[in-house]
Each structure stands twice: as C-alpha cells, then as structure tokens.
Design a protein around this motif. Structure first.
Motif, short mmCIF file in Angstrom:
data_model
loop_
_atom_site.label_atom_id
_atom_site.label_comp_id
_atom_site.label_asym_id
_atom_site.label_seq_id
_atom_site.Cartn_x
_atom_site.Cartn_y
_atom_site.Cartn_z
N GLY A 167 -12.29 2.00 -1.56
CA GLY A 167 -10.95 1.50 -0.96
C GLY A 167 -11.27 1.26 0.37
N ARG A 212 -8.26 -2.95 -2.54
CA ARG A 212 -7.81 -3.74 -1.37
C ARG A 212 -6.16 -3.73 -1.37
NH1 ARG A 212 -13.08 -7.59 -2.03
NH2 ARG A 212 -14.55 -5.82 -1.61
N VAL A 253 -3.06 3.85 -2.89
CA VAL A 253 -3.62 2.42 -3.06
C VAL A 253 -3.47 2.00 -1.41
CG1 VAL A 253 -2.82 -0.05 -3.86
CG2 VAL A 253 -2.51 1.99 -5.50
N PRO A 254 -4.54 1.22 -1.04
CA PRO A 254 -6.01 1.02 -1.70
C PRO A 254 -6.71 2.20 -1.84
CG PRO A 254 -5.96 0.06 0.30
CD PRO A 254 -4.68 0.71 0.21
N SER A 256 0.75 -1.08 -0.17
CA SER A 256 -0.07 0.02 0.04
C SER A 256 0.85 1.13 0.06
CB SER A 256 -0.75 0.14 1.42
OG SER A 256 -1.78 -1.05 1.29
#
Ligand code: BDP
Length: 596
Positions: free
Chosen positions: A315, A180, A49-50, A18
């Motif tokens: 997200g 995710r 991200v996420p 992430s």
C-alpha cells in the motif's frame, strides 16, 4: 479513461477517499449471489485504504486468502458538484476489481498495478451520500500478469472437500487489496482527457511538444509553459504544438528542473477546463554502446526495489517512499528499476522531482519454472503463457506507457523479468511485445531482464539494453567468494560478445540477516554481503560495455513462505525498516567516489 493524475485546479476537484473502509472476506466467492454489492456489508471489519489487507489482520485466513474480498465506504457528493463529470479513480487495485456505486456496476479492471476509473456522472446522487462497493480478487492464472497457477488441495475441513492454493513462480509475497489512493473527481462536462509531452534539445534551446486529447468540441486551447519560479517562458495555441524554451534548464539526473505546462481548453456549450503538468526537458538515446541522457553517458547506480513495507504491504506509504529517496541520495544511487511491476504514480512524481532515473518495468515476472518441480516443461505454450497472456501483456504495455510517458525520470521500459527466453515460442511472443512497446513510445529505449546465459537466450537481441541478473557467490557457487570475479567477468564479456549491446547488471546480491557477523565471511552475514558486492563491482569498473549496476535489493521484503526465505527475502542493503546494513556503507563509499 483519462491517464491524467487527479488534481485540483480552477475547473477541477479531487477528493481523496483514503481512510478506514468496511472489509469482508468472501470465503467461497459468492458475494454477488448474496447481493453484497446491493447493500451495506454485514459483519464487516475495518480496513485501511490504501494498504494491502494481508498483514493488517492477525488471522491467517485473511493473510493467505485466495479469491474475493469486498471493500465498501460511503461518501458525500457536494450539492455544488451537479452538471459536472464525476468519476471515481483507483490508483491500483490488486489484482482484479469490480466496482458498484449505489448498487449499479460502474467499472471492472484486470491487472493490479495500473489506474482505472469509473464514470459515475449518471449514477452518483448529488448532494447526498453514495455507497461505493469494490470486489477485489487476487487470483493469478496463466492469463494474468504476473502469471500464477491455481491448484486444489484435499481438505476434509472444507465443506467442498478441497481448498484453493495459489502458486506463483516469483518470490515476492502476493499482496492484495486497494493499494493506491482512490479519488472522487469532478471535471467540467467537456474536459481535457489526456496530454502527452515529449522534449528535445536544440543547442541551448529546449523544445516541448505537446498533444492533447479532448472530450468535447474545443473553441480554444492554449498551452503555457512556466518555469520553476512561475514565469511564462513559452506559449502556444491549438490541440497540439511545440513550445521553444530559449536557454532551457534541463532535467538532469541528480539535478532535476521542472517546468509546469498549463493547458486550458474552452468548449462550445461548456465550462473551460485547466490542467497543469510538470515537465522536465531532457533527451535519452543509445549511441556508441552508451546510454546517453542529454547526450552525456549515464551510468546506472542503484537498486531493484519493491513497494513493500511492514503492515501496509504494497500500500502507498508516503513516509516509506520519501525515506527511500533520502536513502538513495545518501548512498549515492542515481536510479532504480520498478521491479517487478509498475510503482505508484506518487513514486514516479517523486523521482521526477528528486532527479532519480527510473527503469519502468511491466508486471511480467514468474514466466519461468526455474529449477522447480516443473523444470523442463514449457512456459510459452497453449496451456500456459499463450495468446491471451500476450494480448494482456500488450494491453499492459499500452496502459503503462500512457500512464508514465510524461515522466522525465522514466528513461527506459523493461518488458519482463527472467522469462523463460530459451524457448522457441518465446520469440514470437517477445517480438510482439517489443514491437508494441516501440510503437507506443518511439522516444525511449526498451529492455528485458534476463537470467539466461548468453548462448541460450533467444529473444534478448530484440531489445536495446540487456538487463542481466547474476548471483555469483550466492545461487552459483554459494559460499565461494573467491570465484566471483572470474565468473562474473567471463559471463558479462560473453553476453556482450553474443549480443553486442549495452549490458546493465540489474541484479546481484546476497541474503543477509542484519546483525549477523562472521569473519571470515559466511553466507547470511553482513561481511559476506559486503564482500560479495565489492568483489562483483570491482569487475564492473573494467567493463566498458557495462552501462550500470543495480544491487538486489534496496530493502528486505516479504515473500511467500519457503525453506530459503527467513521471514522474507533478506537481500536488502537496507532492512525492511529502512536502516542500513554494513553493505550500505560499502556501497556509499563506492558510489560517492564513482569513477564511471
Ligand atoms: C531473481 C528475481 C528476484 C528475486 C531474486 C532472489 O528476479 O525477484 O527476489 O532472484 O532470489 O531471480 O533474491
């Protein structure tokens, strides 16, 4: 593919990738022709991200993009990770993904709500930096779940003279992106690929049956069950077996107890592997028209939800998720439905731990034209929901069950929401879906969520529980609170008469703008939502065959734009920022003094 969630153990490591990745829109889906997977993305912007990418940028071209976008990042593989199995594992990418590592294609996945992984053992450069590139596509068509339609609009401003438009027959916004966590994982070369667990109760004893799926030739496999204090309560050896727990503490709604199953496998010519898995001992079945958890009637109180929040869209967001569980407990809810798609594994883990019961739904929503332009046309036919859609639906059911079968919180599978089940061709379709679901998991009841009146519903009898969505006083007789009790009672009694099965009200509710007040109550005011919920629920108390009530929706959520949506669907009992509306206090009183 291993459906085991990435963990650390003495034999495993999981590195969370992430963070802020590079991101670029591909306006005409020509990134592959231009070699974007082969080199660093030029002109990329920052993307978390996420998260969904849609609400991060200020540019409508990003929010409303239809087609491909690209994500990229570099990561380092530690020198100590040689001689291992390495994988990159995505919790979900919505809706389709293609993945390259160092310019080599390593995975492709269709479907936006389930995990997949790329084995990168032969491609990763050990002790060096590696470049991971992901092409993400958000197009929905009749072969995807949920389905959608791609249309073209004349657009002189576009060099091709046309612009793509995505339409879909559900209201929630079609968020897209890497939703995710992405994990870089290391396991031994030979490893535990999967573990499945089922539980039974025999008097005061709990029985935990396990089955392993191993990659490699195992010498010895042991399964050790620990209680919550870490004491060993049962042990077994072999690839599958049963563990008996004397005086077992059960996993109960509102009072979750989790054991930990430790599976160790040693392999000829390889390092041993160890995986630990939370296990809740509980049973689920339907008998005498009741939904029984641990042989006690369970009445579902709670919500249909969404994975939806400001900025991050769909997200994963731990703060929102933990807040949601706290709010569910505060209001006296004991359950929710993962409307209208599988939620993150992290949410399912929270439900196990918090003792909240889950109805786990497939992303089969929008198989319907409702009253739109195409009303009257068939959905289940060669050019729309067809054999290809069915094959994908069956695959999604298999993958969903493989992912979620070990969660004690999951008590039932829901195969679809508001499909056009009055069509003849829906019958063979849902017969196949129901059969496959039962085959993959004979231990849990199955359900379908319907909006149809009982007499024109052709597939609902195939399921153990019938979920019904009813909008009395909202879409039906809007503004008329006085008609609600009579209408809902008549309707639910008829459903029960026709099907003779337990009925669960999966949706009822009213759009409400927090802060709007009106007496006498008027639509969109807090008073109207509160009254509508009280009046509807007062009928539930006298219907024996009803096994639960789920309000639509837990919180306000983003939708596509349209004339009946005021910056989204406002049927939340909580705002999108997770603060209570007046109806939350009404429900809290009702549910904390629940009679059923
Ligand atoms: C139902 C759908 C749900 C919608 C709701 C509504 O199942 O997804 O959000 O109506 O219109 O038909 O609020």
């Amino acid at each position: 593919m291993s459906s085991l969630y990435p963990i650390d153990s003495e034999s495993r490591e999981a590195k969370d990738l992430s963070g802020v990745w590079d991101f670029i829109i591909d306006p005409d889906d020509r990134g592959i022709d231009r070699g974007w997977h082969l080199s660093p993305l030029k002109g990329a912007t920052a993307m978390p991200v996420p998260a969904s990418y849609n609400d991060i940028s200020t540019d409508p071209a990003v929010r409303d993009h239809v087609g491909d976008v690209w994500y990229q990042r570099e990561f380092f593989v530690p020198a100590s990770w040689g001689d291992s199995r390495l994988a990159v594992r995505f919790g979900s990418v919505t809706h389709h993904a293609e993945v390259w590592l160092n310019g080599r294609r390593v995975a492709e996945h269709r479907g936006g709500f389930l995990p997949f992984e790329a084995d990168i053992s032969d491609v990763a450069i050990i002790g060096a930096s590696n470049r991971l590139t992901v092409r993400v596509n958000n197009i929905l068509d009749w072969t995807t779940l949920p389905p959608g339609e791609l249309t073209y609009k004349n657009d002189p401003a576009n060099p091709s003279g046309k612009t793509r438009r995505q339409t879909y027959h559900f209201d929630f916004f079609n968020f897209a992106g890497i939703h995710r966590p992405v994990y870089l994982t290391r396991t031994p070369k030979y490893f535990i690929r999967d573990i499945s667990v089922t539980t039974e109760i025999n008097g005061r004893d709990g029985i935990v049956r396990y089955e392993t799926d191993l990659h490699g030739n195992p010498d010895r496999i042991t399964a050790v069950l620990h209680d919550a204090e870490g004491q060993v309560v049962a042990e077994a050896t072999g690839p599958s077996g049963g563990l008996v727990v004397h005086g077992a503490k059960l996993w109960k709604p509102g009072n979750a107890y989790l054991y930990r199953l430790e599976v160790s496998a040693s392999f000829t010519g390889g390092q041993p592997d160890v995986y630990r898995l939370p296990v809740g001992i509980r049973t689920v079945r339907i008998e005498g028209g009741k939904f029984l958890i641990n042989d006690k009637p369970f009445y579902f109180r709670g919500f249909g939800k969404h994975e939806d929040a400001d900025l991050r869209g769909r997200g994963l967001d731990h703060a929102t998720n933990v807040r949601d569980f706290n709010l569910m407990k505060w209001i006296g809810a004991n359950s929710f439905r993962t409307s209208h798609y599988p939620y993150s594994e992290e949410i399912m883990q929270m439900a196990d731990r918090e003792g909240i019961v889950v109805i786990d739904e497939a992303p089969a929503v929008g198989m319907n034209f409702f009253g739109g332009d195409q009303a009257g046309e068939k959905i289940f036919c060669e050019q729309r929901v067809n054999d290809k859609t069915l094959a994908h639906h069956l695959q999604v059911m298999r993958d969903l069950i493989e992912r979620d079968r070990n969660h004690p919180s999951v008590v039932m599978w829901s195969v679809a929401n508001e499909a056009s089940t009055g069509e003849d061709a829906a019958v063979p379709y849902f017969t196949a879906v129901a059969e496959e679901t039962r085959k993959c998991d004979p231990t849990r009841p199955i359900s379908i969520v319907t909006f149809r009146p009982a007499r024109s519903a052709k597939v609902e009898h195939l399921f153990d529980v019938i979920g019904v969505n009813r909008y009395k006083g909202w879409y039906e007789n809007p503004g008329d609170l006085g008609s609600i009790q009579r209408d809902i009672e008549h309707d639910l009694r008829e459903l029960h008469e026709v099907f003779g099965k337990p009925i669960l009200v999966t949706e009822f509710g009213a759009d409400t703008i927090a802060g709007f007040h009106q007496q006498p109550p008027a639509m969109f005011s807090e008073e109207y939502q509160s009254e509508l919920i009280s009046l509807t629920a007062s009928v539930f108390d006298r219907l024996d065959f009803l096994i639960g009530e789920h309000v639509w929706n837990f919180a306000d959520f983003a939708t596509k734009q349209g004339p009946n949506r005021v910056l989204g669907n406002r049927k939340g009992v909580f705002t999108r920022q997770r603060q209570p509306k007046m109806a939350a206090h009404t429900l809290r009183l009702r549910w904390n003094n629940a009679r059923k």
